[in-house]
Each structure stands twice: as C-alpha cells, then as structure tokens.
Design an enzyme around this catalytic site. Sequence first.
Site, PDB file in Angstrom:
ATOM      1  CG  ASP A  18      21.365  64.657  -6.363  1.00 27.93           C
ATOM      2  OD1 ASP A  18      22.277  64.616  -5.571  1.00 27.93           O
ATOM      3  OD2 ASP A  18      20.813  63.602  -6.791  1.00 27.93           O
ATOM      4  CD  GLU A  39       9.410  48.847  12.539  1.00 29.63           C
ATOM      5  OE1 GLU A  39      10.465  48.285  13.113  1.00 29.63           O
ATOM      6  OE2 GLU A  39       8.739  48.218  11.771  1.00 29.63           O
ATOM      7  CG  ASP A  98      11.367  49.980   8.150  1.00 36.69           C
ATOM      8  OD1 ASP A  98      10.343  49.431   8.759  1.00 36.69           O
ATOM      9  OD2 ASP A  98      12.616  49.590   8.208  1.00 36.69           O
ATOM     10  CG  ASP A 110      22.401  58.896  -5.051  1.00 36.85           C
ATOM     11  OD1 ASP A 110      22.891  59.078  -6.293  1.00 36.85           O
ATOM     12  OD2 ASP A 110      21.649  59.869  -4.509  1.00 36.85           O
TER      13      ASP A 110
HETATM   14  N1  DTR Z   1       9.288  45.354   9.635  1.00 35.83           N
HETATM   15  C1  DTR Z   1      10.355  45.993   8.909  1.00 35.83           C
HETATM   16  C2  DTR Z   1      10.739  45.618   7.916  1.00 35.83           C
HETATM   17  C3  DTR Z   1       9.894  45.017   6.840  1.00 35.83           C
HETATM   18  C4  DTR Z   1       9.591  43.963   6.411  1.00 35.83           C
HETATM   19  N2  DTR Z   1       8.507  44.120   5.379  1.00 35.83           N
HETATM   20  C5  DTR Z   1       8.347  45.526   5.251  1.00 35.83           C
HETATM   21  C6  DTR Z   1       7.745  46.017   4.120  1.00 35.83           C
HETATM   22  C7  DTR Z   1       7.497  47.281   4.336  1.00 35.83           C
HETATM   23  C8  DTR Z   1       8.260  48.060   5.182  1.00 35.83           C
HETATM   24  C9  DTR Z   1       8.961  47.440   6.002  1.00 35.83           C
HETATM   25  C10 DTR Z   1       9.263  46.146   6.087  1.00 35.83           C
HETATM   26  C11 DTR Z   1      11.506  46.225  10.019  1.00 35.83           C
HETATM   27  O1  DTR Z   1      11.780  45.158  10.495  1.00 35.83           O
HETATM   28  O2  DTR Z   1      11.816  47.165  10.637  1.00 35.83           O
HETATM   29 ZN    ZN Z   2      13.671  45.639  11.536  1.00 36.18          ZN
HETATM   30 ZN    ZN Z   3      12.773  48.677   9.917  1.00 32.08          ZN
HETATM   31 CA    CA Z   4      21.214  61.504  -5.144  1.00 31.51          CA
END
Ligand code: DTR
Ligand code: ZN
Ligand code: ZN
Ligand code: CA
Length: 451
Positions: free
Chosen positions: A55, A183, A212, A314
């Site tokens: 966990d 990113e 993410d 979690d």
């Molecule tokens: N682009 C990511 C946020 C995000 C938006 N749609 C998705 C789908 C799957 C993962 C992440 C995302 C950001 O703003 O970092």
């Molecule tokens: Zn973002």
């Molecule tokens: Zn993101």
């Molecule tokens: Ca946990």
Amino acid sequence: MLAHVGRRLPRRSPLYRAALGAGLAGALAAGLLTATTATAAPTPTEPTAQAAAPDIPLANVKAHLSQFQAIAQANGGNRAHGRPGYRASLDYVKGKLDAAGYTTSVQQFTSNGSTGYNLIADWPGGDPDAVVMAGAHLDSVSSGAGINDNGSGSAAVLETALAVARTGYRPDKHLRFAWWGAEELGLVGSRFYVNSLSSAQRADIDGYLNFDMVGSPNAGYFVYDDDPVIEAVLKDWFTARGIPTEIETEGDGRSDHASFKNAGIPVGGLFTGAGRTKTTAQARKWGGTAGVPFDRCYHSSCDTTANINDTALDRNADATAHAMWTLSSGTGTPPPDGRTFENTADVTVPDGGPAAESPITVTGVPGNAPADLKVGVDIRHTYRGDLVIDLVAPDGSAYRLKDSGWDSGDDVITTYTVDASSEPADGTWKLRVQDVHRYDSGHIGAWSLTF
Ligand code: DTR
Ligand code: ZN
Ligand code: ZN
Ligand code: CA
C-alpha cells in the site's frame, strides 16, 4: 490507429515476457548531464517472485505535495519550466531517490530559450532488455504551484519508487522512473528523452505508464485506452475494489505518454480529469458534483495542496504501485482467462436514424462460442433510453442486449452475458446500435468480446 479487426489481448506481449533478472544494465538515459552514483544500493539478490505491491501511504504522497507547495511559494509562486521552482522541485525528488539507492541522471535540454531538465531514476537490477517505466511531468504552469497538475502524478510516482526501495523489491524486469520537464510547453522533455534513445534502447522499453493529474478534487477514474495489457492491469486494480472506471478519451496526445506512443512503445496511464465537467451519470457512480469540472483549478493559481481529493490520490498511487509490481515481475498478472477481442473505433449512432454497426473479427477460437459470452460495451449517449442494442453473430442471428425505454441516464458502459453456444466463435461479429428517438445522440466508443 484504431483497430477494426478484433484484437486479442496479447498473451505473450513483451510485458509478460519472462525476463531473467540480471545485473544492472547500462540503462542510463543518453544525453546525460551528470550521472550521480547512488549510495550503495542493497546487494541485488535473486529475482523475487511476483510480490504484491505494498500500500502506498497517502501521508507520504501528501508530504511530497507539501514540499512542492513550499518550493513554489519560495520561488515566485510556481514550478514552471525555466523558473527556479522547477529545478528546486527536481532537486527535491532527486535527493529522495539518491538516498534510497537509485541511479539517477539529469538530462538537460533547451526550450523557449530556457534550460529544461528531465530526471531519470533507474532501480539497480532486472533485465536491461525489459524496462518497465513510470513517469510524470514535474513542471507546473506559470500561474501556480501545479499541485494536482502535476504534483499529484509526480508524488505518486516518487512514492512508488521509494516503496520499491523500502521493500527491497527485485523484479525480473528493470524498473525506471522519470520526471519530465516542460510538458506544459508541449511534451518537450519527454519527447527530448525518447528522441535521445537509440532504437535499441526504445525497443528495451516494454511499457511506459503516465500519471498526469491523479488527484483531481471532483475526481473521475479514467484509464488510458492504449496498450490493452497495461490497460487491463490498471483497470483490474479498480475493478477488484468495485470502483468503476472509464476509458480516457481525450488523452491521445494530451500528455507525455504520447512521446512514447509515437515511438511505438506500449503506453498506459491514469487520469482523474481536468477542465471538462463531470456528467450526472459520472457523479452517480463516482460521487462528486455533476456539472462542475473535475478540476476547477486546472492551470490556475488555486491549484494548491487544497486542490486535492485524498481518496482519488490514494487510490491512484496504490494503482500505480500495483501496475509497476505486476508488469515488472516477469510473469505479470495473467491476461483474463478468456480470450478478448476488442474494437475501439468510434462509430457515430445517427440520431433517430438507421442502426450503426461496429465489427469484430474473431479468429483462432475453436468450436462454438460459450454460453456465457461476455459482451463489453462502452457507448456514449446523452439519453440511453433511445438506444436499442443487439449483438449480431457471424451468421446474422441477432441477440437483443438492450431495448429502448424511459431512461434519461447517459451512456451505456457495461458487460452483457449472452448464451451464444449455438454460434461458431470464429467469424465477424457486430454490435448493432440504433437510436430510435430524435434528439440526444452519441457514439459507440468501444466494445469487446471475451470467450
Ligand atoms: N495536458 C495535461 C492535462 C490533460 C488534459 N487531458 C488529459 C488527458 C490525459 C492526461 C492529461 C490530460 C496537462 O495540462 O498537463
Ligand atoms: Zn497542465
Ligand atoms: Zn499535466
Ligand atoms: Ca493507499
């Protein structure tokens, strides 16, 4: 590329390849700025059999979030690319990993006129030709601390890596963890990393898992619909706990997994939602508030430690650990007992019009279909009472799965059981969906057959 022909879940995909544990590979990423030799890692022992993942303590994950928050506060309010808060975040993560026995490296690149950094951490041991990776972008936008986006993914991956060290886990495969820069500027760091690999180094990566935004306050539970093996392992963790999931439909290209997918590396991941609003049906199954974004502080200054759903964080941290343990053990969780074929191509269902059909061609299944043929459907629609759904066997005989009726709910995401024992299994099956009333529309998102 969406398959129109049914895909069987690979029973012997690389992720299940039994890989013998071996000495530490020369698995440092190319393009190193510095490679820090870790404090002596525990002496590698014989590969352990697949142990269950521990966990992941929520308190530990949240402690990292508090550190990211403090770093942002001490560095102009953010952890963005090119700003001091980003490098301070990387140094924090790196310090934890070095102390835990990881071999870390910092990869440097330039974007938008500023220096960016990726952090790569290799856990000594495991088959260097069978690398299982987990990653998260560490940068925030410039408007805030970026605690959900993406301190949450960064902290979940960090705590999973630390749990590997704490438990002395010695998987058959090689574990690598990564934290990406830039990113938010367009997957810059992860793309730089993948481009810096030789084709052989890319081929060594059996799978990349991306995290993410995994603690959204109005959380949904989305699983990337990419590599079916990774998807099944992640989805199974939630299913085993009675937590419904949905496939992540907007993810393609939206985060760092795209850099790996574009290089032909199997990918998967988890997501709890960003600026899109939660539907009534989603609120019914997940709780939270309908008509409100999954994360109303997405890319905003209010994305602080107060912008986290502890339960979601979690669960996703535990699911991350489960997937990394399972996919690195060499034997992995066996694929579902049955043989599953799926079609993930979107097919529009004309509003009040003719039926739409989505095919799956089944091959290699001897004899007839079973009396408990499982038909998994993921149909998105704003009034499911409009829908009539049939399974059509290769010989054209139709099995009614759902009639139309007074049901104002959204979507049909469920699995039907059909006695198809009079039908030869091999051949082209079809899911036939007709919207019999005007107004409200939708599409077939995906469907599957398990024999
Ligand atoms: N682009 C990511 C946020 C995000 C938006 N749609 C998705 C789908 C799957 C993962 C992440 C995302 C950001 O703003 O970092
Ligand atoms: Zn973002
Ligand atoms: Zn993101
Ligand atoms: Ca946990």
